[in-house]
Motif scaffolding. Structure first.
Motif, mmCIF file in Angstrom:
data_model
loop_
_atom_site.group_PDB
_atom_site.id
_atom_site.type_symbol
_atom_site.label_atom_id
_atom_site.label_comp_id
_atom_site.label_asym_id
_atom_site.label_seq_id
_atom_site.Cartn_x
_atom_site.Cartn_y
_atom_site.Cartn_z
ATOM 1 N N ASP A 195 -10.279 -0.862 -5.085
ATOM 2 C CA ASP A 195 -9.577 -0.350 -6.275
ATOM 3 C C ASP A 195 -8.113 -0.076 -5.964
ATOM 4 O OD1 ASP A 195 -12.404 1.686 -7.427
ATOM 5 O OD2 ASP A 195 -11.927 -0.445 -7.673
ATOM 6 N N LYS A 214 -6.216 -3.280 -5.667
ATOM 7 C CA LYS A 214 -5.980 -3.818 -7.014
ATOM 8 C C LYS A 214 -4.771 -3.127 -7.639
ATOM 9 C CE LYS A 214 -8.834 -4.706 -11.069
ATOM 10 N NZ LYS A 214 -10.220 -4.518 -11.532
ATOM 11 N N LYS A 264 -1.143 -4.850 -8.438
ATOM 12 C CA LYS A 264 -0.662 -4.841 -9.825
ATOM 13 C C LYS A 264 0.766 -4.306 -9.857
ATOM 14 C CE LYS A 264 -4.043 -4.148 -13.174
ATOM 15 N NZ LYS A 264 -4.945 -3.292 -13.950
ATOM 16 N N SER A 268 -15.763 -15.994 -15.108
ATOM 17 C CA SER A 268 -15.072 -14.711 -15.154
ATOM 18 C C SER A 268 -13.933 -14.629 -14.142
ATOM 19 C CB SER A 268 -16.071 -13.576 -14.895
ATOM 20 O OG SER A 268 -15.391 -12.357 -14.703
ATOM 21 N N ASN A 269 -12.695 -14.559 -14.646
ATOM 22 C CA ASN A 269 -11.519 -14.387 -13.766
ATOM 23 C C ASN A 269 -11.556 -13.027 -13.086
ATOM 24 O OD1 ASN A 269 -10.293 -16.847 -14.136
ATOM 25 N ND2 ASN A 269 -9.150 -16.177 -15.943
ATOM 26 N N GLU A 270 -12.041 -12.049 -13.880
ATOM 27 C CA GLU A 270 -12.083 -10.663 -13.367
ATOM 28 C C GLU A 270 -13.017 -10.574 -12.148
ATOM 29 O OE1 GLU A 270 -12.715 -7.765 -16.529
ATOM 30 O OE2 GLU A 270 -13.259 -6.295 -14.995
ATOM 31 N N LEU A 271 -14.141 -11.261 -12.249
ATOM 32 C CA LEU A 271 -15.113 -11.251 -11.154
ATOM 33 C C LEU A 271 -14.539 -11.948 -9.921
ATOM 34 C CD1 LEU A 271 -17.926 -10.040 -10.993
ATOM 35 C CD2 LEU A 271 -18.861 -12.287 -11.522
ATOM 36 N N GLN A 331 -11.419 -12.168 -9.184
ATOM 37 C CA GLN A 331 -10.378 -11.317 -8.618
ATOM 38 C C GLN A 331 -11.007 -10.204 -7.770
ATOM 39 O OE1 GLN A 331 -7.352 -10.309 -11.422
ATOM 40 N NE2 GLN A 331 -6.441 -8.807 -10.057
ATOM 41 N N ARG A 332 -12.099 -9.658 -8.303
ATOM 42 C CA ARG A 332 -12.783 -8.587 -7.570
ATOM 43 C C ARG A 332 -13.331 -9.126 -6.235
ATOM 44 N NH1 ARG A 332 -12.221 -3.239 -7.253
ATOM 45 N NH2 ARG A 332 -14.146 -2.180 -6.711
#
Lengths: 186, 170
Positions: free
Chosen positions: A173, A176, A180, B33-36, B38-39
């Motif tokens: 987190d 991230k 950002k 999923s782009n979010e997945l 990225q994670r």
């Protein structure tokens, strides 16, 4: 490489008065002990003092070691406790991020990006709760299972599991958030 | 139906711990999923860092020699502990004797300290100074200090080693 049976024989010899046999045990376990102390203290000189102190204490109390756990787990617990007491006694020594993160001046661009990310992760690590950070670092030292980390740090296995899981999530987190922020400032 | 993919799934995937069917499910969800993705990348960076930065450190070349030299130091400290114990027993005996004498009333009388002037001058009449004090109070004070010393010795020679023993018992 000493087997557990050989280790027990060594312990018997040490208890019978053969002090030189202890040197073999020290040689076998010194790297791990030193690494644990270093993870706690983040200072090589202090870590070496703490690890040496731990070996001396372990020798002194060897007659009380009941061999239910591995000798290494018992020793590393003493090392962990000794390092913690050193940390409480001594003032923290500032060690800059650049000294502790792996650096390489010959990186190509994609590697540089990776290198930057690792720097950010290191910063995020310093922001973690100390107990979470230590549990995570010990877990990633190759030899230790969750159960062993729990024994070394005198915590419940489930507590250690939660700490490791939580610490990894927080790091992700935080990374991230930092990435950002970097994207906005570019 | 899409199953929720947690950080735990992603970490297990990075560690090579997922079954073939689970990998297939994960990959199909990653594709959507782009979010997945990225994670996953964030966790990959974390894992890389943790594995790279948690290598074994090597202590100095004289590490073992220093430890072995330190073992000799313990032997000397054990001898001091024995002396401390003898001192402790001696203090207990002395305190016992003092308490016995106090209870018998040996120190019940008051007395005074007489200070004579070092210079005797025929012209100046220097008075003698007399400071009264209670012997019993003085002896009680000495006894009290002795008891303090006794507790310190008890802590150093018996209690501290005993608790350290228990703390390191494996």
């Amino acid at each position: 490489m000493i087997t557990s049976e050989e280790e027990n024989q060594l312990l018997d010899r040490i208890l019978a008065g053969d002090k030189q046999a202890y040197a073999r045990l020290v040689d076998k376990h010194k790297s791990f002990a030193f690494t644990i102390a270093f993870k706690v203290l983040d200072n090589r000189a202090e870590a070496e003092d703490a690890a040496q102190d731990a070996f001396i204490k372990a020798f002194h109390y060897l007659k009380n070691f009941n061999r239910q756990a591995r000798f290494s787990t018992w020793l590393y617990r003493i090392t962990f406790n000794t390092a913690i007491s050193y940390k409480r006694k001594h003032k923290p020594v500032f060690q800059s991020v650049e000294q502790t993160v792996i650096t390489d001046n010959n990186l190509v661009e994609s590697e540089l990006e990776q290198h930057d990310k690792l720097q950010f992760v290191h910063k995020a690590m310093q922001a973690l709760n100390e107990a979470d950070r230590l549990a995570l670092q010990l877990f990633y030292l190759n030899e230790f299972s969750l159960e062993e980390v729990a024994t070394i740090t005198a915590q419940n296995v489930n507590t250690v599991k939660v700490r490791v899981h939580r610490a990894r999530q927080r790091l992700a987190d935080e990374l991230k958030r930092i990435l950002k922020q970097e994207a906005i400032t570019l | 139906m899409k199953l929720p993919i947690t950080d735990e799934h992603l970490l297990r995937y990075l560690n090579g711990e997922l079954e073939a069917a689970e990998i297939a499910t994960l990959k199909s969800q990653l594709a959507d999923s782009n979010e997945l993705n990225q994670r996953l990348e964030e966790l990959r960076v974390i894992q890389t860092y943790l594995k790279q930065s948690n290598q074994l450190e090597t202590p100095g070349a004289n590490f073992t020699d220093t430890v072995m030299a330190g073992l000799e130091r313990i032997k000397t400290e054990n001898i001091s502990a024995r002396r401390g114990l003898i001192l402790l027993i001696g203090s207990i005996v002395a305190s016992g004797i003092a308490l016995g004498l106090i209870s018998l009333g040996v120190f019940d009388s008051s007395t005074s300290l007489l200070i004579e002037s070092p210079v005797k001058n025929k012209l100046l009449n220097m008075p003698e100074i007399s400071i009264p004090f209670n012997t019993k109070v003085l002896i009680n004070g000495i006894l009290f200090l002795n008891l303090g010393l006794l507790f310190m010795l008890l802590d150093r020679t018996i209690l501290k080693p005993l608790f350290q023993n228990r703390a390191t018992a494996g």
